[in-house]
Write an enzyme that holds these catalytic residues in place. Structure first.
Site, short mmCIF file in Angstrom:
data_model
loop_
_atom_site.label_atom_id
_atom_site.label_comp_id
_atom_site.label_asym_id
_atom_site.label_seq_id
_atom_site.Cartn_x
_atom_site.Cartn_y
_atom_site.Cartn_z
CB SER A 19 -2.49 14.28 2.95
OG SER A 19 -2.51 13.51 1.78
CB ILE A 108 11.63 0.24 -5.80
CG1 ILE A 108 10.82 1.07 -6.80
CG2 ILE A 108 11.46 -1.26 -6.06
CD1 ILE A 108 11.28 0.95 -8.23
CG ASN A 123 2.01 1.61 -2.79
OD1 ASN A 123 2.47 2.59 -2.21
ND2 ASN A 123 1.87 1.57 -4.11
CG HIS A 125 -0.75 3.04 -8.00
ND1 HIS A 125 0.46 3.67 -8.22
CD2 HIS A 125 -1.30 2.83 -9.22
CE1 HIS A 125 0.64 3.83 -9.52
NE2 HIS A 125 -0.42 3.34 -10.15
CB VAL A 177 6.87 -1.01 -9.50
CG1 VAL A 177 6.26 0.34 -9.15
CG2 VAL A 177 8.29 -1.09 -8.97
C1 GRF Z 1 -0.57 9.65 -2.74
O1 GRF Z 1 -1.28 10.28 -3.75
C2 GRF Z 1 -0.33 8.21 -3.11
O2 GRF Z 1 -1.25 7.72 -4.02
C3 GRF Z 1 1.02 8.23 -3.74
O3 GRF Z 1 1.74 9.23 -3.05
C4 GRF Z 1 0.83 10.22 -2.58
C5 GRF Z 1 1.19 10.52 -1.16
O4 GRF Z 1 0.52 11.65 -0.68
N1 GRF Z 1 1.65 6.93 -3.66
P1 GRF Z 1 0.63 12.07 0.85
O5 GRF Z 1 2.11 12.22 1.19
O6 GRF Z 1 -0.04 11.01 1.68
O7 GRF Z 1 -0.08 13.38 0.93
#
Ligand code: GRF
Length: 222
Positions: A19, A108, A123, A125, A177
């Site tokens: 998404s 990782i 990234n 998070h 990480v």
């Molecule tokens: C997100 O919530 C992100 O924070 C985490 O993985 C999820 C990925 O969601 N690292 P999507 O695949 O982009 O829907």
């Protein structure tokens, strides 16, 4: 950056629904990210829905198998990278990727891989990190100190800890990480009766704005 090509070429790495990838696709298509294009989408999961999203928008997309078939001693010249990281590096270079976006990428990346792309891996998070990414506590905007939730199940960790505020951030990736400098973040209040699923969905809505903002900032300093 490739000096003959003024655009910022993204390599978006995914493992699941994608998404956040979709948020980038939409922002680019809606002219909210001028000078930014998605050069390549890589998934380490063959059935990641994000791959379908990429293909629907005619973006180059590949499933990178994680299986390590070659013994490390045969891998030159960077024996400290895994075989799949070596293959990933080759792909990112082939597609002339300038900025690597980990958008739900669940592997990782080792220091030797990251060294090649200094300050060029970001990234998303789903928890709050302090500005420099390090340390064990985060101070929310109302002055409350909360623990920093890193690694897997950060959303559930926040619920388990009983904190009232969590959030998401986009940060530069370092070998430790979820501990790199923050590019942008947003706090989100936890509601009564919230589950990991409902909270994560609400965090994702925030992330879809944050990831676009973070790429915009990276573009402006290139
Ligand atoms: C997100 O919530 C992100 O924070 C985490 O993985 C999820 C990925 O969601 N690292 P999507 O695949 O982009 O829907």
């Amino acid at each position: 950056m490739n000096s003959q090509n003024p655009s910022l070429r993204l390599g978006v790495l995914i493992s699941g629904s994608g998404s956040n990838l979709q948020a980038l696709i939409d922002a680019i298509e809606n002219q909210q990210l001028p000078g930014v294009e998605i050069a390549l989408v890589v998934s380490n999961k063959a059935d990641a829905y994000g791959l379908q999203r990429a293909l629907k928008h005619r973006l180059p997309a590949i499933y990178l198998i994680a299986h390590e078939s070659i013994a490390p001693e045969f891998i030159a010249p960077k024996p400290t990278m895994s075989e799949s990281e070596i293959r990933l590096t080759a792909l990112l270079r082939l597609f002339q990727v300038d900025l690597i976006v980990l958008a739900g990428w669940m592997r990782i990346l080792r220091a030797a891989f990251l060294q090649q792309f200094h300050q060029r891996v970001i990234n998303i998070h789903p928890a709050l990190l302090p500005d420099d990414g390090t340390g064990k506590t985060y101070t929310t905007s109302d002055g409350t100190q909360i623990p920093v939730f890193r690694g897997l199940h950060a959303v559930q960790q926040a619920l388990d800890a009983g904190v009232k505020i969590t959030g998401s951030c986009v940060h530069f990736v370092t070998p430790e990480v979820d501990a790199g400098p923050v590019i942008c973040r947003q706090e989100v209040a936890i509601e009564e009766g919230e589950t990991e699923e409902t909270l994560h969905e609400r965090l994702k809505v925030v992330e879809h704005r944050l990831i676009v903002e973070a790429v915009k900032r990276c573009k402006s300093v290139e």
